[in-house]
Motif scaffolding. Structure first.
Motif, short mmCIF file in Angstrom:
data_model
loop_
_atom_site.label_atom_id
_atom_site.label_comp_id
_atom_site.label_asym_id
_atom_site.label_seq_id
_atom_site.Cartn_x
_atom_site.Cartn_y
_atom_site.Cartn_z
N LYS A 18 55.15 28.44 43.43
CA LYS A 18 54.57 29.27 42.59
C LYS A 18 54.71 29.14 41.12
O LYS A 18 55.76 28.51 40.66
N TYR A 20 53.22 30.04 36.92
CA TYR A 20 52.35 31.03 36.17
C TYR A 20 51.82 30.15 34.98
O TYR A 20 52.20 29.38 34.54
N VAL A 22 49.01 28.44 35.22
CA VAL A 22 48.38 26.95 35.65
C VAL A 22 47.67 26.38 34.74
O VAL A 22 46.44 27.05 34.62
N GLU A 27 52.40 26.74 30.99
CA GLU A 27 52.56 27.00 32.52
C GLU A 27 54.12 26.80 32.44
O GLU A 27 54.85 25.93 32.16
N LYS A 29 56.64 26.30 36.03
CA LYS A 29 56.72 26.24 37.65
C LYS A 29 57.85 27.17 38.12
O LYS A 29 59.11 26.91 37.82
N ASP A 65 52.81 39.76 45.84
CA ASP A 65 52.35 38.49 45.21
C ASP A 65 52.12 37.47 46.13
O ASP A 65 52.76 37.48 47.13
N THR A 66 50.87 36.49 45.76
CA THR A 66 50.75 35.70 46.83
C THR A 66 51.35 34.24 46.37
O THR A 66 51.19 33.88 44.98
N ASP A 68 50.99 30.00 45.44
CA ASP A 68 50.24 29.03 45.26
C ASP A 68 50.09 28.26 46.61
O ASP A 68 48.65 27.74 46.91
N THR A 69 50.93 27.68 47.09
CA THR A 69 50.94 27.02 48.47
C THR A 69 52.08 27.55 49.35
O THR A 69 52.94 28.07 49.00
#
Ligand code: ADP
Ligand code: ADP
Length: 235
Positions: A18, A20, A22, A27, A29, A65-66, A68-69
């Motif tokens: 995840k 923010y 991006v 950015e 990580k 929340d979701t 990113d991968t």
């Protein structure tokens, strides 16, 4: 069998990343390749220094929340790519949250705070009240059922908040410093009440704490540091 083993895993985070902002200059990580399993009935401590990504991890595990991968499964069901409505429904049914501050509704009694989420889930009033009273009794505050939160001590407020988090019989309990605003002696006692309630319901839990003594009372600890997860509570 391998199938039975899968069903015994309540929370499975697999290779979560995840970030923010991006692609922007600012950015960050936050999580890198985080994998974690919480077994059925297992209570896992999440130990993390401030800024490590603890809130982000709890929000992803709690379907707020979701990632990113990576993937998020609760009770063997993959919730990673659910739409917002299904994710909200899954969150209400399967996950209970406890925060550092109780977040009880001030205009309602202790019991009403536990009854309301059940009514929202279609439970009949009398059943909801009976279950609420049972939960309050298990953490020793049944005699406070008709009091509003403001009339309760900090420790009593948190006990009621534990009951509310379990009102809809979730599969998974997520807690963020659940006794962090209490003085050390009260924190110790109230944490004991939380553990009793969790054990009695056979619930699986991921409980973030800075307190290594409390972490040591759980089944297992994982440490999050700079967005990476490792086993154990110290480096
Ligand atoms: P913790 O709960 O461990 O303190 P968080 O998960 O809240 O950590 O945040 C981890 C990092 O991600 C911090 O550097 C924080 O500033 C950053 N962060 C958190 N949320 C956002 C956001 N919505 N936008 C940008 N950065 C964020
Ligand atoms: P409701 O509308 O019934 O309050 P929600 O679907 O909004 O339910 O939230 C379900 C759970 O997620 C609740 O326990 C709530 O406290 C928690 N929650 C909702 N939004 C947030 C958020 N932004 N941060 C932390 N917890 C949240």
């Amino acid at each position: 069998s391998p199938g039975a083993e899968m069903n015994d895993v309540t929370l499975k985070l697999d290779k979560i990343a995840k970030a923010y902002n991006v692609g922007k200059p600012n950015e960050v990580k936050v999580l890198h390749d985080v994998s974690l399993q919480v077994g059925q009935g297992e209570v896992v401590a999440l130990v993390a220094p401030s800024g490590a990504g603890k809130s982000t991890l709890l929000h992803i595990a709690g379907l707020l929340d979701t990632p990113d991968t990576g993937t998020v499964s609760i009770g063997g069901e993959d919730f990673t790519n659910l739409g917002d409505r299904k994710r909200t429904a899954a969150r209400r049914n399967d996950v209970g949250f406890i925060y550092q501050f109780h977040h009880l509704l001030p205009e309602f009694s202790a019991l009403e705070n536990i009854v309301l989420p059940q009514l929202a889930n279609g439970i009949a009033q009398s059943d909801a009240e009976a279950h609420g009273m049972d939960l309050l009794a298990r953490v020793g505050v049944a005699d406070r059922a008709s009091h509003r939160p403001a009339a309760l001590s900090g420790g009593e407020q948190q006990r009621v908040a534990f009951c509310r988090a379990q009102a809809n019989r979730p599969k998974l309990l997520l807690a963020d410093e659940p006794t962090g605003n209490l003085d050390p002696a009260t924190s110790d006692r109230v944490f004991g009440a939380l553990m009793d309630l969790v054990r009695a319901s056979g619930l699986s839990a991921l409980i973030a704490t800075h307190n290594l003594e409390l972490a040591a009372r759980m089944d297992r600890a994982v440490r999050l540091d700079q967005g990476r997860l490792s086993e154990g509570m110290t480096e």
